[in-house]
Every structure is written in C-alpha cells, then in structure tokens.
Design a protein around this motif. Structure first.
Motif, PDB file in Angstrom:
ATOM      1  N   PHE A  96       0.862  -1.183   0.000  1.00 23.00           N
ATOM      2  CA  PHE A  96       0.000   0.000   0.000  1.00 23.00           C
ATOM      3  C   PHE A  96       0.902   1.237   0.000  1.00 23.00           C
ATOM      4  CE2 PHE A  96      -3.680  -2.145   2.584  1.00 23.00           C
ATOM      5  CZ  PHE A  96      -3.790  -3.114   1.605  1.00 23.00           C
ATOM      6  N   GLN A  97       0.608   2.192  -0.860  1.00 22.59           N
ATOM      7  CA  GLN A  97       1.430   3.398  -0.886  1.00 22.59           C
ATOM      8  C   GLN A  97       0.573   4.649  -0.946  1.00 22.59           C
ATOM      9  OE1 GLN A  97       4.801   3.348  -3.536  1.00 22.59           O
ATOM     10  NE2 GLN A  97       5.811   4.796  -2.181  1.00 22.59           N
ATOM     11  N   PHE A  98       1.012   5.648  -0.198  1.00 17.26           N
ATOM     12  CA  PHE A  98       0.309   6.917  -0.137  1.00 17.26           C
ATOM     13  C   PHE A  98       0.843   7.870  -1.204  1.00 17.26           C
ATOM     14  CE2 PHE A  98      -0.351   5.006   3.937  1.00 17.26           C
ATOM     15  CZ  PHE A  98      -1.603   5.440   4.354  1.00 17.26           C
ATOM     16  N   VAL A  99      -0.054   8.700  -1.734  1.00 20.21           N
ATOM     17  CA  VAL A  99       0.286   9.766  -2.668  1.00 20.21           C
ATOM     18  C   VAL A  99      -0.052  11.085  -2.001  1.00 20.21           C
ATOM     19  CG1 VAL A  99      -0.418  10.891  -4.817  1.00 20.21           C
ATOM     20  CG2 VAL A  99       0.043   8.433  -4.786  1.00 20.21           C
ATOM     21  N   LEU A 100       0.874  12.043  -2.044  1.00 20.62           N
ATOM     22  CA  LEU A 100       0.701  13.346  -1.413  1.00 20.62           C
ATOM     23  C   LEU A 100       0.854  14.448  -2.447  1.00 20.62           C
ATOM     24  CD1 LEU A 100       3.224  12.829   1.551  1.00 20.62           C
ATOM     25  CD2 LEU A 100       0.844  12.099   1.492  1.00 20.62           C
ATOM     26  N   ALA A 101       0.412  15.630  -2.107  1.00 20.23           N
ATOM     27  CA  ALA A 101       0.683  16.789  -2.955  1.00 20.23           C
ATOM     28  C   ALA A 101       2.188  16.992  -3.021  1.00 20.23           C
ATOM     29  CB  ALA A 101       0.006  18.026  -2.386  1.00 20.23           C
ATOM     30  N   ALA A 102       2.670  17.483  -4.146  1.00 19.81           N
ATOM     31  CA  ALA A 102       4.110  17.595  -4.382  1.00 19.81           C
ATOM     32  C   ALA A 102       4.813  18.425  -3.314  1.00 19.81           C
ATOM     33  CB  ALA A 102       4.362  18.181  -5.763  1.00 19.81           C
ATOM     34  N   ASP A 103       4.122  19.399  -2.736  1.00 17.13           N
ATOM     35  CA  ASP A 103       4.746  20.259  -1.735  1.00 17.13           C
ATOM     36  C   ASP A 103       4.355  19.905  -0.298  1.00 17.13           C
ATOM     37  OD1 ASP A 103       2.115  20.998  -1.863  1.00 17.13           O
ATOM     38  OD2 ASP A 103       2.482  23.148  -2.069  1.00 17.13           O
ATOM     39  N   ALA A 104       3.744  18.736  -0.122  1.00 20.20           N
ATOM     40  CA  ALA A 104       3.284  18.343   1.213  1.00 20.20           C
ATOM     41  C   ALA A 104       4.447  17.911   2.094  1.00 20.20           C
ATOM     42  CB  ALA A 104       2.274  17.201   1.108  1.00 20.20           C
ATOM     43  N   GLU A 105       4.249  18.011   3.405  1.00 21.47           N
ATOM     44  CA  GLU A 105       5.237  17.542   4.364  1.00 21.47           C
ATOM     45  C   GLU A 105       5.389  16.030   4.251  1.00 21.47           C
ATOM     46  OE1 GLU A 105       3.112  17.095   8.514  1.00 21.47           O
ATOM     47  OE2 GLU A 105       2.240  18.826   7.470  1.00 21.47           O
ATOM     48  N   GLU A 106       6.592  15.537   4.485  1.00 23.89           N
ATOM     49  CA  GLU A 106       6.835  14.105   4.412  1.00 23.89           C
ATOM     50  C   GLU A 106       6.263  13.409   5.645  1.00 23.89           C
ATOM     51  OE1 GLU A 106       7.981  12.563   1.906  1.00 23.89           O
ATOM     52  OE2 GLU A 106       8.731  14.237   0.699  1.00 23.89           O
ATOM     53  N   VAL A 107       5.792  12.190   5.453  1.00 24.53           N
ATOM     54  CA  VAL A 107       5.261  11.375   6.547  1.00 24.53           C
ATOM     55  C   VAL A 107       5.984  10.033   6.503  1.00 24.53           C
ATOM     56  CG1 VAL A 107       3.226  10.236   7.495  1.00 24.53           C
ATOM     57  CG2 VAL A 107       3.012  12.496   6.415  1.00 24.53           C
ATOM     58  N   ASP A 108       6.578   9.605   7.616  1.00 21.07           N
ATOM     59  CA  ASP A 108       7.373   8.383   7.604  1.00 21.07           C
ATOM     60  C   ASP A 108       6.788   7.251   8.439  1.00 21.07           C
ATOM     61  OD1 ASP A 108       7.844   9.332  10.134  1.00 21.07           O
ATOM     62  OD2 ASP A 108       9.983   9.719   9.837  1.00 21.07           O
TER      63      ASP A 108
END
Length: 276
Positions: A109-121
C-alpha cells in the motif's frame, strides 16, 4: 532457438510434454499501469511487456487475452488459458487451487501526497489528516478499520483517479492505493508525489494449473533470468518510474520453484540466472 536457460531445464522437463510454440495467457486490460488500452489499439503496460518478453525468451508466440479479472482464474481452470500474466496476489487460499510461480513484484500500500506536502514516515503521521480512497477497494476497508487507531478521516471516491484528484485539489491530504498504481499516478502527474509505503508482505505471482509444474518451471526460469539481467528493473522504471529496492521480489530470485511458504512450492537446487 531455445535460450540457454531452457537447456538447463532439460532434466526437469524430461518425460513432460514438449514446450509449446504458442501460449494463450490472460490479464485484466483495465488495470493501469499493468495493462490498459493503448492509443494504437490493443493493450499496453508492465504485464503486457513482461508477457511478450517471456514469449521471446521461450521462443514462443504469446496470445495475450485482455478480459475481466473475475473470469481469469476460472478460465485457467477450464483450460482457456495456458497460464495467467495478470498481477495475482499469492495467498494461502489461492495456492490451494492454482500453482503459483515465485513472486515477481511486491504488492504493498502506498500513499500519494501533494508535491509540496510535508513528508510522513509512519502511519501515525497521518493522524488528523483526510485520506482519499477508491470506494469499495481493499484500501477503503483497510483505512476505515484503522481510522479509530490512527485518527485519520477517510473519504471514498468512485474511482482512484477521483481520489488522487482530491489530493491535487486539497480536499484530502493523501490517497492510498497499491504501490504500482500510486507510482504510475505520480509518474503521470507532477502535482503529486509518492509518500509512505506500507509493506503488506504479499507478492504477485503467475498462476498455472495444478499439474503444470514443467510449464511453471520453464516460465519461472525466465522470470528469474529477468530478475538477474536487469530487465525487471528496466520495466519497473519504464512503467512505474521506480527502481526496485534491493531484496524486493522484482530483483530477488526465490529458492526452488514457486513461492516458498505456499502450497505448490517445490524445493530445487537450481542456480537462478540466465546461463545454462
């Protein structure tokens, strides 16, 4: 002309039916980027290319049939298809009724974020966020089951494309889907990027009929060759825009024939590779 890897299988296939000159294989033609309609007609995608390359290495014609996934395994059982090239998750239940090749891609499963979003680990990093999912999908049910624990809000959309658009428009912080589908979406859209990868421990394999061990070995030997000669890496980079991680199913041959730990796995001491 047979490739060297086929010569290495002579002892295994002795007494079995001769290798065929052609094979009829099936996949879901609507599962991008694994198989999808092409502008020139027919289908294209990772698994379409993979099937064609397997045919080339076997010196056989490959008739690739695009159909609904729900009918693929019944069609295999009925003899309509020689084997299945659609991405099929190896599970204990399925391994009782079909003969799987070793896994060739991880299905996570992989998340997609807005290009300028904060990273989540970590999953906990999505607390308080809105997660967009494809309604009725396994990702929908998984996210909703975890909602009380993680503290995220889940919003469902009719298609995964709509869920991705929710991220682009700011209505959702992230979308979660299969890792290859997410990678394809990020490759096509510069407004989004790949985020946290949640490992399931599951892999995709190719199903064969029980009793077709010789055919499985011939095809799996080619898959192992493709893992070691860089072909799987090239296909992943072409279709997903991602280089497979060291130790992942795309680059790591498995011992024996089939996926270890599942019914149908056969122990064998052959050396994976392309030399015969």
């Amino acid at each position: 002309m047979k490739t060297p890897i086929l010569a290495a299988l002579a002892a295994l296939t002795m007494g079995a039916a001769e290798a065929q000159d052609s094979y009829t294989v099936a996949l879901d033609g609507t599962f991008a980027p694994h198989a999808m309609p092409s502008l020139s007609g027919g289908v294209e995608g990772f698994n379409v290319d993979l099937a064609a390359i397997i045919g080339e290495r076997l010196g056989a014609e490959m008739e690739i049939v695009a159909t609904q996934f729900s009918g693929i395994l019944p069609g295999l059982a009925a003899g309509t298809y020689d084997f299945v090239v659609a991405p099929t998750t190896i599970t204990e239940e399925r391994a009782e009724s079909v003969l799987f090749s070793e896994g060739y891609l991880n299905t996570d499963f992989q998340f997609v974020l807005a290009a300028d979003a904060e990273e989540v680990d970590a999953l906990e990093g999505f607390a308080g966020k809105t997660i967009a999912v494809n309604k009725g999908s396994v990702y929908d049910s998984w996210a909703r089951e975890l909602a009380p624990e993680i503290g995220w809000t889940v919003e469902s959309y009719g298609t995964n494309s709509d869920a991705v658009q929710a991220v682009v428009s700011g209505r959702a912080f992230a979308n979660v889907a299969g890792n290859t589908v997410s990678a394809w979406a990020a490759k096509q859209n510069p407004a989004i990027k790949l985020g946290y990868l949640h490992s399931t421990g599951l892999v995709w394999g190719m199903p064969f009929r029980k009793g077709d061990e010789a055919l499985r070995a011939r095809v799996e030997a080619v898959i192992e060759c493709l893992k070691t000669d860089g072909t799987m890496v090239a296909l992943s980079e072409k279709w997903f825009g991602v280089t497979p991680a060291e130790g992942s199913a795309a680059v790591t041959p498995r011992p024996g024939w089939g996926e270890p730990g599942f019914a149908g796995h056969a122990e064998d001491d052959h050396a994976p590779g392309c030399a015969g």
